[in-house]
Design a protein around this motif. Structure first.
Motif, PDB file in Angstrom:
ATOM      1  N   SER A  73      47.876  -6.291 122.957  1.00  0.00           N
ATOM      2  CA  SER A  73      48.089  -4.846 122.997  1.00  0.00           C
ATOM      3  C   SER A  73      47.508  -4.140 121.788  1.00  0.00           C
ATOM      4  CB  SER A  73      49.583  -4.558 123.097  1.00  0.00           C
ATOM      5  OG  SER A  73      50.214  -5.207 121.998  1.00  0.00           O
ATOM      6  N   SER A  74      47.217  -4.901 120.746  1.00  0.00           N
ATOM      7  CA  SER A  74      46.733  -4.224 119.557  1.00  0.00           C
ATOM      8  C   SER A  74      45.236  -4.006 119.637  1.00  0.00           C
ATOM      9  CB  SER A  74      47.089  -5.039 118.326  1.00  0.00           C
ATOM     10  OG  SER A  74      46.483  -6.304 118.428  1.00  0.00           O
ATOM     11  N   SER A  75      44.759  -3.598 120.803  1.00  0.00           N
ATOM     12  CA  SER A  75      43.324  -3.430 120.933  1.00  0.00           C
ATOM     13  C   SER A  75      42.835  -2.183 120.244  1.00  0.00           C
ATOM     14  CB  SER A  75      42.941  -3.395 122.414  1.00  0.00           C
ATOM     15  OG  SER A  75      43.784  -2.462 123.053  1.00  0.00           O
ATOM     16  N   ASP A  76      43.789  -1.371 119.787  1.00  0.00           N
ATOM     17  CA  ASP A  76      43.358  -0.208 119.021  1.00  0.00           C
ATOM     18  C   ASP A  76      42.997  -0.582 117.607  1.00  0.00           C
ATOM     19  OD1 ASP A  76      45.580   2.284 120.418  1.00  0.00           O
ATOM     20  OD2 ASP A  76      43.554   1.607 120.954  1.00  0.00           O
ATOM     21  N   LEU A  77      43.463  -1.746 117.196  1.00  0.00           N
ATOM     22  CA  LEU A  77      43.353  -2.080 115.778  1.00  0.00           C
ATOM     23  C   LEU A  77      41.911  -2.128 115.288  1.00  0.00           C
ATOM     24  CD1 LEU A  77      45.093  -2.665 113.378  1.00  0.00           C
ATOM     25  CD2 LEU A  77      45.080  -5.045 113.968  1.00  0.00           C
TER      26      LEU A  77
END
Lengths: 246, 303
Positions: free
Chosen positions: B265-269
């Protein structure tokens, strides 16, 4: 019973103040004598190592969630392995620390010296106070006391009708004994040899018992549930960066 | 580690003394207490105090501590004669002292006579086998002679006894990294993280080592540690930001053949990290911004 005795101011000048001054001087003298007599203590190898092991095990327990699970498990096995783990103490070896203390000649000498340096001045001063300053009322305690304290505080005074608040100089001596600790830590710095009460408390709960500590650490380590905190950090980093970038 | 307030206080004192405002003695005391290594300043100010006999006598018994401090600083700056003078003064005053013996051995080491220094240290250790400083000096000798494996051996033996000494773990980690023994270095960094979990430096170094080791699992772990560094340092650490971008692209390269469920889910990182990097570069090095954007685009293209 509630009559107010008028105490001569000469008592204050010639009893209370000299007694305090003498006790302060004796304390200072003891401090310097103890400094001279102190022998350098070679640290015992086993105790040093065990101390360090305990610190390391404690760090492991405290920060266990910061390292990957595999490493944590490896370390835990290293510490609490049944055969050669660091924290594992086989039953037979759990020595009685008191026996160990007495068998080590250096430590026994040290203890004796410390005891002597504490007991002798106390005894001498007490005897001096009893000899010179007994048989009269020295001070009045500002709060009322029960009759139980009469034997303790009024031993030189042979009248049973005097109010218990009027005490002899022996009680002033005891008051000084415990009260001057604060003064000594001011003028001599911390860690002075006059901390008698502290030393007495230390002696009653004896010492560094490494085997028990190790066992306690091992139990604590076995209990720890490893919950890796790092995945959460990714989200937190995201939040931080979002705030930074926006 | 020295805290920020202490460091700023030290710098303030240093500036003050530099500009002739006095207070050299306080500076020296603070440097000694914090164990910082500012040997050139210490040497300069210490010598100025020692050479002035009036100031020297006003120090009282602290004079000898100052001699010791100046001797060590002189050896650091390779002013061997100054060190020798200080040590001979100390020797005259304390002839049988172990502390002075240690300084003498350090002087031998500074002069480069390794065997004599090592012999001196061994004899000192016989008297007191638990002197941490002497153990570490032995490691330093081995390292200075270039004998890294002996240094590792000594350091390991030291750590077997004094396993709570985090400076020693750090030194060992750096030696391992220099020898490319990354697995052992990772172990050492884990120890450091355990003892001081809130220092971002160790997280960063650990992540670097994991990234260098490679392999999908290590890369994912490295990414997590880079993010913890960012969290602990408030987003200011450029190296960690770069680390995130590199890790992401490396992971996706490795995971190209496998199923994409690892796209967590931390693909925004990564995009956030590159945005933060661009912002930093715009602020401090705007001429390099174009290089940065093209690099990041390459990384993103391959992911």
């Amino acid at each position: 019973m509630a009559e107010d005795l008028v105490l001569d101011t000469a008592i204050r000048d010639w009893v209370l103040i000299p007694l305090s001054i003498v006790m302060v001087l004796i304390g200072v003298l003891r401090y310097f004598v103890s400094k001279l007599m102190r022998s350098t203590q070679v640290p015992d190898g086993k105790i040093v190592k065990e101390g360090q092991v305990i610190v390391r095990a404690r760090n492991l327990r405290a920060a266990a969630n910061f390292i990957p699970p595999k490493s944590f498990r490896a370390r835990r096995a290293y510490f609490s392995n049944e055969e050669n783990g660091l924290l594992h103490v086989p039953k037979g070896q759990a020595q009685n620390p008191q026996a160990q203390m007495f068998s080590d000649p250096n430590m026994a000498m040290d203890m004796m010296k410390k005891n002597l340096s504490m007991i002798i001045p106390q005894t001498l001063t007490f005897a001096w106070v009893n000899f010179f300053f007994s048989g009269f009322v020295a001070a009045k305690i500002p709060f009322p006391l029960t009759q139980r304290f009469r034997s303790m505080l009024q031993n030189g005074i042979d009248l049973s009708t005097v109010d218990v608040s009027y005490v002899s100089s022996r009680s002033w001596y005891f008051l000084n004994l415990f009260g001057l600790r604060g003064l000594f830590s001011l003028i001599l710095g911390e860690d002075n040899a006059t901390d008698d009460a502290q030393r007495m408390m230390q002696m009653s709960g004896f010492g560094f018992d490494p085997t028990k500590n190790l066992g306690a650490e091992k139990d604590g380590l076995d209990i720890v549930q490893h919950e890796w905190a790092l995945p959460k950090f990714e989200q937190r980093a995201e939040a931080v960066l979002r705030k930074l970038v926006s | 580690m020295v805290t920020k307030t202490e460091e700023s206080q030290l710098n303030k004192l240093e500036n003050q003394v530099e500009n002739g405002g006095g207070g050299a003695w306080e500076y020296l005391c603070l440097a000694r207490k914090l164990k910082v290594r500012r040997s050139d300043k210490v040497l300069k100010y210490g010598l100025s105090i020692l050479n002035d006999s009036r100031k020297r006598s006003s120090l009282g018994p602290d004079e000898w501590t100052l001699y010791e401090q100046v001797a060590v600083a002189a050896m650091d700056c390779h002013a061997v004669d100054v060190a020798k003078d200080c040590i001979s003064a100390l020797q005259k005053k304390f002839p049988e002292s172990k502390r002075v013996g240690r300084l003498e051995a350090m002087l031998l080491e500074a002069k480069g006579s390794w065997e004599d220094a090592e012999a001196a240290y061994s004899s000192l250790l016989e008297d007191n086998p638990f002197d941490q400083v002497i153990h570490k000096r032995r490691v330093a000798i081995a390292k200075a002679q270039g004998n890294i494996s002996a240094a590792i051996e000594w350091l390991n033996k030291y750590l077997e006894i004094f396993m709570a000494d985090h400076d020693a773990w750090r030194e060992l980690a750096e030696i391992y990294v220099s020898l490319q023994m990354y697995k052992q270095a990772a172990f050492c960094y884990e120890e450091l993280i355990l003892s001081q979990p809130t220092v971002p430096l160790y997280h960063l170094a650990y992540a670097d080592v994991l990234y260098t080791l490679g392999g999908l699992e290590n890369l994912q772990t490295a990414k997590k540690y880079y993010s913890s560094t960012i969290d602990l340092s408030g987003g200011k650490n450029n190296r960690a930001l770069f680390g995130i971008c590199l890790c992401t692209s490396a992971i996706s390269q490795l995971a190209r053949g496998r199923n994409r469920e690892d796209k967590d889910s931390s693909s925004d990182l990564p995009s956030l990290a590159s945005a933060a990097l661009e912002k930093e570069y715009k602020l401090h090095a705007s001429d390099k911004l174009s290089v940065l954007t093209s690099t990041l685009k390459c990384l993103r293209v391959s992911s």
